[in-house]
Design a protein around this motif. Structure first.
Motif, PDB file in Angstrom:
ATOM      1  N   ARG A 188       0.835  -1.212   0.000  1.00  0.00           N
ATOM      2  CA  ARG A 188       0.000   0.000   0.000  1.00  0.00           C
ATOM      3  C   ARG A 188       0.867   1.259   0.000  1.00  0.00           C
ATOM      4  NH1 ARG A 188      -2.979  -2.979   4.043  1.00  0.00           N
ATOM      5  NH2 ARG A 188      -4.818  -3.873   3.069  1.00  0.00           N
ATOM      6  N   ARG A 189       1.918   1.248   0.836  1.00  0.00           N
ATOM      7  CA  ARG A 189       2.827   2.390   0.929  1.00  0.00           C
ATOM      8  C   ARG A 189       3.533   2.618  -0.414  1.00  0.00           C
ATOM      9  NH1 ARG A 189       4.860   0.857   5.306  1.00  0.00           N
ATOM     10  NH2 ARG A 189       6.576  -0.357   4.472  1.00  0.00           N
ATOM     11  N   ALA A 190       3.994   1.538  -1.057  1.00  0.00           N
ATOM     12  CA  ALA A 190       4.691   1.647  -2.341  1.00  0.00           C
ATOM     13  C   ALA A 190       3.761   2.192  -3.423  1.00  0.00           C
ATOM     14  CB  ALA A 190       5.244   0.285  -2.759  1.00  0.00           C
ATOM     15  N   LEU A 191       2.503   1.732  -3.427  1.00  0.00           N
ATOM     16  CA  LEU A 191       1.536   2.227  -4.413  1.00  0.00           C
ATOM     17  C   LEU A 191       1.261   3.708  -4.200  1.00  0.00           C
ATOM     18  CD1 LEU A 191      -0.365   1.640  -6.758  1.00  0.00           C
ATOM     19  CD2 LEU A 191      -2.107   0.979  -5.082  1.00  0.00           C
ATOM     20  N   LYS A 192       1.107   4.110  -2.939  1.00  0.00           N
ATOM     21  CA  LYS A 192       0.878   5.521  -2.617  1.00  0.00           C
ATOM     22  C   LYS A 192       2.059   6.376  -3.071  1.00  0.00           C
ATOM     23  CE  LYS A 192      -0.202   8.481   1.332  1.00  0.00           C
ATOM     24  NZ  LYS A 192      -0.415   8.517   2.781  1.00  0.00           N
ATOM     25  N   GLU A 193       3.294   5.894  -2.809  1.00  0.00           N
ATOM     26  CA  GLU A 193       4.486   6.637  -3.219  1.00  0.00           C
ATOM     27  C   GLU A 193       4.584   6.727  -4.742  1.00  0.00           C
ATOM     28  OE1 GLU A 193       7.711   4.603  -1.300  1.00  0.00           O
ATOM     29  OE2 GLU A 193       7.188   5.378   0.676  1.00  0.00           O
ATOM     30  N   ALA A 194       4.247   5.632  -5.427  1.00  0.00           N
ATOM     31  CA  ALA A 194       4.300   5.641  -6.893  1.00  0.00           C
ATOM     32  C   ALA A 194       3.294   6.624  -7.474  1.00  0.00           C
ATOM     33  CB  ALA A 194       4.035   4.233  -7.431  1.00  0.00           C
ATOM     34  N   LYS A 195       2.080   6.658  -6.906  1.00  0.00           N
ATOM     35  CA  LYS A 195       1.063   7.598  -7.381  1.00  0.00           C
ATOM     36  C   LYS A 195       1.481   9.043  -7.145  1.00  0.00           C
ATOM     37  CE  LYS A 195      -3.017   4.645  -7.013  1.00  0.00           C
ATOM     38  NZ  LYS A 195      -4.301   4.411  -6.316  1.00  0.00           N
ATOM     39  N   ALA A 196       2.263   9.265  -6.076  1.00  0.00           N
ATOM     40  CA  ALA A 196       2.722  10.616  -5.754  1.00  0.00           C
ATOM     41  C   ALA A 196       3.990  10.986  -6.518  1.00  0.00           C
ATOM     42  CB  ALA A 196       2.967  10.737  -4.247  1.00  0.00           C
ATOM     43  N   GLY A 197       4.472  10.073  -7.359  1.00  0.00           N
ATOM     44  CA  GLY A 197       5.669  10.353  -8.147  1.00  0.00           C
ATOM     45  C   GLY A 197       6.966  10.164  -7.382  1.00  0.00           C
ATOM     46  N   GLN A 198       6.898   9.562  -6.230  1.00  0.00           N
ATOM     47  CA  GLN A 198       8.096   9.325  -5.417  1.00  0.00           C
ATOM     48  C   GLN A 198       8.691   7.967  -5.803  1.00  0.00           C
ATOM     49  OE1 GLN A 198       6.126   9.467  -1.651  1.00  0.00           O
ATOM     50  NE2 GLN A 198       6.542  11.636  -1.371  1.00  0.00           N
ATOM     51  N   ARG A 199       9.379   7.955  -6.933  1.00  0.00           N
ATOM     52  CA  ARG A 199       9.941   6.709  -7.441  1.00  0.00           C
ATOM     53  C   ARG A 199      11.448   6.802  -7.529  1.00  0.00           C
ATOM     54  NH1 ARG A 199       5.674   7.742 -11.401  1.00  0.00           N
ATOM     55  NH2 ARG A 199       7.342   8.614 -12.625  1.00  0.00           N
ATOM     56  N   ILE A 200      12.104   5.656  -7.473  1.00  0.00           N
ATOM     57  CA  ILE A 200      13.549   5.572  -7.682  1.00  0.00           C
ATOM     58  C   ILE A 200      13.739   5.147  -9.136  1.00  0.00           C
ATOM     59  CG2 ILE A 200      15.668   4.370  -7.056  1.00  0.00           C
ATOM     60  CD1 ILE A 200      14.418   3.845  -4.311  1.00  0.00           C
ATOM     61  N   PRO A 201      14.536   5.880  -9.893  1.00  0.00           N
ATOM     62  CA  PRO A 201      14.781   5.474 -11.278  1.00  0.00           C
ATOM     63  C   PRO A 201      15.381   4.063 -11.327  1.00  0.00           C
ATOM     64  CG  PRO A 201      15.599   7.687 -10.898  1.00  0.00           C
ATOM     65  CD  PRO A 201      15.214   7.121  -9.560  1.00  0.00           C
ATOM     66  N   LEU A 202      14.975   3.293 -12.310  1.00  0.00           N
ATOM     67  CA  LEU A 202      15.448   1.923 -12.460  1.00  0.00           C
ATOM     68  C   LEU A 202      16.965   1.851 -12.502  1.00  0.00           C
ATOM     69  CD1 LEU A 202      14.565  -0.996 -12.795  1.00  0.00           C
ATOM     70  CD2 LEU A 202      14.472  -0.627 -15.255  1.00  0.00           C
ATOM     71  N   SER A 203      17.588   2.835 -13.094  1.00  0.00           N
ATOM     72  CA  SER A 203      19.049   2.843 -13.205  1.00  0.00           C
ATOM     73  C   SER A 203      19.736   2.945 -11.839  1.00  0.00           C
ATOM     74  CB  SER A 203      19.502   4.006 -14.089  1.00  0.00           C
ATOM     75  OG  SER A 203      19.079   5.237 -13.523  1.00  0.00           O
ATOM     76  N   GLU A 204      19.017   3.428 -10.807  1.00  0.00           N
ATOM     77  CA  GLU A 204      19.604   3.595  -9.471  1.00  0.00           C
ATOM     78  C   GLU A 204      19.214   2.474  -8.495  1.00  0.00           C
ATOM     79  OE1 GLU A 204      18.594   7.418  -7.932  1.00  0.00           O
ATOM     80  OE2 GLU A 204      19.160   8.450  -9.769  1.00  0.00           O
ATOM     81  N   MET A 205      18.302   1.607  -8.887  1.00  0.00           N
ATOM     82  CA  MET A 205      17.785   0.607  -7.948  1.00  0.00           C
ATOM     83  C   MET A 205      18.821  -0.367  -7.422  1.00  0.00           C
ATOM     84  SD  MET A 205      14.029  -0.485  -9.117  1.00  0.00           S
ATOM     85  CE  MET A 205      12.645   0.494  -8.630  1.00  0.00           C
ATOM     86  N   TRP A 206      19.820  -0.721  -8.228  1.00  0.00           N
ATOM     87  CA  TRP A 206      20.793  -1.729  -7.801  1.00  0.00           C
ATOM     88  C   TRP A 206      22.039  -1.121  -7.164  1.00  0.00           C
ATOM     89  CZ3 TRP A 206      19.143  -6.482  -7.359  1.00  0.00           C
ATOM     90  CH2 TRP A 206      18.051  -6.884  -8.109  1.00  0.00           C
ATOM     91  N   GLU A 207      22.101   0.194  -7.049  1.00  0.00           N
ATOM     92  CA  GLU A 207      23.264   0.824  -6.435  1.00  0.00           C
ATOM     93  C   GLU A 207      23.381   0.413  -4.976  1.00  0.00           C
ATOM     94  OE1 GLU A 207      23.310   5.045  -6.938  1.00  0.00           O
ATOM     95  OE2 GLU A 207      23.295   4.916  -9.126  1.00  0.00           O
ATOM     96  N   GLY A 208      24.590   0.016  -4.576  1.00  0.00           N
ATOM     97  CA  GLY A 208      24.831  -0.353  -3.189  1.00  0.00           C
ATOM     98  C   GLY A 208      24.469  -1.789  -2.839  1.00  0.00           C
ATOM     99  N   ILE A 209      23.932  -2.554  -3.799  1.00  0.00           N
ATOM    100  CA  ILE A 209      23.601  -3.946  -3.553  1.00  0.00           C
ATOM    101  C   ILE A 209      24.734  -4.820  -4.069  1.00  0.00           C
ATOM    102  CG2 ILE A 209      22.023  -5.841  -4.089  1.00  0.00           C
ATOM    103  CD1 ILE A 209      19.775  -3.827  -4.228  1.00  0.00           C
ATOM    104  N   ASP A 210      25.329  -5.605  -3.173  1.00  0.00           N
ATOM    105  CA  ASP A 210      26.415  -6.507  -3.565  1.00  0.00           C
ATOM    106  C   ASP A 210      25.831  -7.826  -4.044  1.00  0.00           C
ATOM    107  OD1 ASP A 210      28.339  -4.660  -2.821  1.00  0.00           O
ATOM    108  OD2 ASP A 210      28.374  -5.364  -0.749  1.00  0.00           O
ATOM    109  N   VAL A 211      26.186  -8.218  -5.235  1.00  0.00           N
ATOM    110  CA  VAL A 211      25.725  -9.481  -5.799  1.00  0.00           C
ATOM    111  C   VAL A 211      26.926 -10.419  -5.884  1.00  0.00           C
ATOM    112  CG1 VAL A 211      24.641 -10.598  -7.771  1.00  0.00           C
ATOM    113  CG2 VAL A 211      23.955  -8.279  -7.130  1.00  0.00           C
ATOM    114  N   GLU A 212      26.765 -11.585  -5.279  1.00  0.00           N
ATOM    115  CA  GLU A 212      27.871 -12.566  -5.309  1.00  0.00           C
ATOM    116  C   GLU A 212      27.514 -13.764  -6.126  1.00  0.00           C
ATOM    117  OE1 GLU A 212      29.355 -13.472  -1.430  1.00  0.00           O
ATOM    118  OE2 GLU A 212      29.232 -11.398  -0.827  1.00  0.00           O
TER     119      GLU A 212
END
Length: 84
Positions: A60-84
């Protein structure tokens, strides 16, 4: 009669405390059957299972944020995540 499985705890006063709320049911009397684990039997609870109420609140919180335009660009979503 409809059945719903949910885990809970019996407190020191003998009151049953459910691990999650029973949503989508009207207020009414219910029949409760309590199953106790045998002494040698362990009740398996997956520590990775997020309670349903918490998942719903997050969605619900994510949907509300998306409707309000509070989104993280896809290009920034994986920043800081270590994948092994």
């Amino acid at each position: 009669m409809k059945a719903v499985e949910v885990f809970g705890t019996i407190d020191e006063k003998g009151q049953l405390l459910l691990d999650r709320a029973l949503e989508d049911f009207p207020p009414s009397r219910v029949r409760v059957i309590v199953l106790f684990a045998e002494v040698a039997e362990e009740v398996e609870v997956d520590p990775d299972d997020t309670p349903i109420a918490e998942v719903k609140a997050s969605l619900r919180r994510a949907l509300k944020e998306a409707k309000a335009g509070q989104r993280i660009p896809l290009s920034e979503m994986w920043e800081g995540i270590d994948v092994e």
